[in-house]
Design a protein around this motif. Structure first.
Motif, PDB file in Angstrom:
ATOM      1  N   UNK A   1       0.841  -1.192   0.000  1.00  0.00           N
ATOM      2  CA  UNK A   1       0.000   0.000   0.000  1.00  0.00           C
ATOM      3  C   UNK A   1       0.874   1.238   0.000  1.00  0.00           C
ATOM      4  N   UNK A   2       0.332   2.327  -0.519  1.00  0.00           N
ATOM      5  CA  UNK A   2       1.001   3.623  -0.519  1.00  0.00           C
ATOM      6  C   UNK A   2       0.252   4.523   0.454  1.00  0.00           C
ATOM      7  N   UNK A   3       1.007   5.209   1.328  1.00  0.00           N
ATOM      8  CA  UNK A   3       0.417   5.965   2.430  1.00  0.00           C
ATOM      9  C   UNK A   3       0.880   7.421   2.385  1.00  0.00           C
ATOM     10  N   UNK A   4      -0.085   8.318   2.645  1.00  0.00           N
ATOM     11  CA  UNK A   4       0.208   9.752   2.814  1.00  0.00           C
ATOM     12  C   UNK A   4      -0.266  10.150   4.206  1.00  0.00           C
ATOM     13  N   UNK A   5       0.377  11.163   4.764  1.00  0.00           N
ATOM     14  CA  UNK A   5       0.041  11.631   6.108  1.00  0.00           C
ATOM     15  C   UNK A   5      -0.190  13.139   6.081  1.00  0.00           C
ATOM     16  N   UNK A   6      -1.088  13.593   6.937  1.00  0.00           N
ATOM     17  CA  UNK A   6      -1.320  15.017   7.117  1.00  0.00           C
ATOM     18  C   UNK A   6      -1.272  15.334   8.600  1.00  0.00           C
ATOM     19  N   UNK A   7      -0.735  16.508   8.931  1.00  0.00           N
ATOM     20  CA  UNK A   7      -0.625  16.895  10.341  1.00  0.00           C
ATOM     21  C   UNK A   7      -0.399  18.394  10.454  1.00  0.00           C
TER      22      UNK A   7
ATOM     23  N   UNK B   1       3.838  12.453   1.418  1.00  0.00           N
ATOM     24  CA  UNK B   1       3.674  11.088   0.914  1.00  0.00           C
ATOM     25  C   UNK B   1       4.758  10.797  -0.109  1.00  0.00           C
ATOM     26  N   UNK B   2       4.964   9.700  -0.469  1.00  0.00           N
ATOM     27  CA  UNK B   2       4.301   8.436  -0.213  1.00  0.00           C
ATOM     28  C   UNK B   2       5.254   7.470   0.456  1.00  0.00           C
ATOM     29  N   UNK B   3       4.736   6.704   1.398  1.00  0.00           N
ATOM     30  CA  UNK B   3       5.466   5.586   1.982  1.00  0.00           C
ATOM     31  C   UNK B   3       4.850   4.331   1.392  1.00  0.00           C
ATOM     32  N   UNK B   4       5.662   3.454   0.847  1.00  0.00           N
ATOM     33  CA  UNK B   4       5.179   2.176   0.334  1.00  0.00           C
ATOM     34  C   UNK B   4       5.471   1.117   1.385  1.00  0.00           C
ATOM     35  N   UNK B   5       4.422   0.463   1.853  1.00  0.00           N
ATOM     36  CA  UNK B   5       4.555  -0.527   2.923  1.00  0.00           C
ATOM     37  C   UNK B   5       4.035  -1.855   2.402  1.00  0.00           C
ATOM     38  N   UNK B   6       4.915  -2.836   2.379  1.00  0.00           N
ATOM     39  CA  UNK B   6       4.577  -4.147   1.855  1.00  0.00           C
ATOM     40  C   UNK B   6       3.537  -4.865   2.695  1.00  0.00           C
ATOM     41  N   UNK B   7       2.946  -5.888   2.096  1.00  0.00           N
ATOM     42  CA  UNK B   7       1.948  -6.692   2.781  1.00  0.00           C
ATOM     43  C   UNK B   7       2.501  -7.323   4.041  1.00  0.00           C
TER      44      UNK B   7
ATOM     45  N   UNK C   1      -4.507   6.077   2.416  1.00  0.00           N
ATOM     46  CA  UNK C   1      -3.726   4.976   1.857  1.00  0.00           C
ATOM     47  C   UNK C   1      -4.479   4.383   0.680  1.00  0.00           C
ATOM     48  N   UNK C   2      -3.729   3.845  -0.250  1.00  0.00           N
ATOM     49  CA  UNK C   2      -4.315   3.233  -1.436  1.00  0.00           C
ATOM     50  C   UNK C   2      -3.566   1.938  -1.758  1.00  0.00           C
ATOM     51  N   UNK C   3      -4.318   0.939  -2.164  1.00  0.00           N
ATOM     52  CA  UNK C   3      -3.752  -0.330  -2.635  1.00  0.00           C
ATOM     53  C   UNK C   3      -3.961  -0.364  -4.139  1.00  0.00           C
ATOM     54  N   UNK C   4      -2.958   0.081  -4.882  1.00  0.00           N
ATOM     55  CA  UNK C   4      -3.114   0.168  -6.334  1.00  0.00           C
ATOM     56  C   UNK C   4      -2.993  -1.194  -7.009  1.00  0.00           C
ATOM     57  N   UNK C   5      -2.426  -2.189  -6.326  1.00  0.00           N
ATOM     58  CA  UNK C   5      -2.328  -3.542  -6.897  1.00  0.00           C
ATOM     59  C   UNK C   5      -3.685  -4.239  -6.915  1.00  0.00           C
TER      60      UNK C   5
ATOM     61  N   UNK D   1      -7.648  15.315  -1.603  1.00  0.00           N
ATOM     62  CA  UNK D   1      -7.812  13.927  -1.183  1.00  0.00           C
ATOM     63  C   UNK D   1      -8.370  13.867   0.228  1.00  0.00           C
ATOM     64  N   UNK D   2      -9.310  12.963   0.465  1.00  0.00           N
ATOM     65  CA  UNK D   2      -9.920  12.789   1.780  1.00  0.00           C
ATOM     66  C   UNK D   2      -9.120  11.841   2.661  1.00  0.00           C
ATOM     67  N   UNK D   3      -8.651  12.346   3.790  1.00  0.00           N
ATOM     68  CA  UNK D   3      -7.863  11.579   4.755  1.00  0.00           C
ATOM     69  C   UNK D   3      -8.767  11.181   5.925  1.00  0.00           C
ATOM     70  N   UNK D   4      -8.441  10.094   6.627  1.00  0.00           N
ATOM     71  CA  UNK D   4      -9.171   9.742   7.839  1.00  0.00           C
ATOM     72  C   UNK D   4      -8.351  10.168   9.053  1.00  0.00           C
ATOM     73  N   UNK D   5      -9.069  10.491  10.120  1.00  0.00           N
ATOM     74  CA  UNK D   5      -8.443  11.009  11.339  1.00  0.00           C
ATOM     75  C   UNK D   5      -7.963   9.872  12.240  1.00  0.00           C
TER      76      UNK D   5
END
Length: 153
Positions: A45-51, A61-67, A87-91, A125-129
């Motif tokens: 997955x690819x992850x973005x953060x907001x703060x 972003x982006x951090x790619x974190x394996x399964x 986060x998005x799972x483009x695969x 882009x809509x982020x979750x808290x």
């Protein structure tokens, strides 16, 4: 059982003191505090953060974190109670998102501000808290993504 032969050596007082000092220092070192994310899916997955940073809102972003792996998004003691993730799972398809809108782009990014994303050439882009309850360290676990909502637990 074989007998140990030869002289028994005692540790020198200076060496013993140094060893004890090292152990005391190691015990006094504070625990590592980070914001981590664990990907509980089988795909990357690819992850973005907001703060909220000292100079205003920021998204990165982006951090790619394996399964079935974890990654560190921010190092050090957490300075805020709330952080925002997308986060998005483009695969395999799917995303983890929410209603806190911030700016992103397809390539690696650090973007200051959350206003006028599209006008500034970014995506909105809509982020979750994530509420860390003011802890110094926090880990988010992401399970199955949903196209329309928050897959965080």
């Amino acid at each position: 059982m074989a007998a140990i032969r030869g002289p028994v050596r005692r540790m020198r007082p200076a060496l013993a003191a140094a060893a004890l000092s090292f152990l005391a220092l190691a015990a006094a070192t504070p625990a590592k505090a980070d914001l981590r994310l664990c990907n509980k899916t089988d795909g990357t997955i690819s992850v973005a953060i907001g703060y909220k940073a000292a100079d205003g809102w920021r998204s990165e972003g982006w951090w790619n974190i394996g399964g079935s792996k974890c990654g560190t998004l921010l190092t050090g003691a957490l300075a805020s109670r709330y952080y925002y993730l997308y986060a998005v799972d483009s695969q395999h398809g799917g995303e983890w998102g929410g209603k806190a809108f911030m700016c992103t782009r397809r390539k690696m990014f650090t973007i200051g501000g959350v206003e006028n994303c599209v006008a500034r050439g970014y995506e909105r882009t809509g982020f979750f808290e994530v509420d860390t309850a003011e802890q110094r360290s926090w880990t988010v676990h992401l399970y199955q993504p949903t196209q329309k909502g928050n897959g965080a637990k």
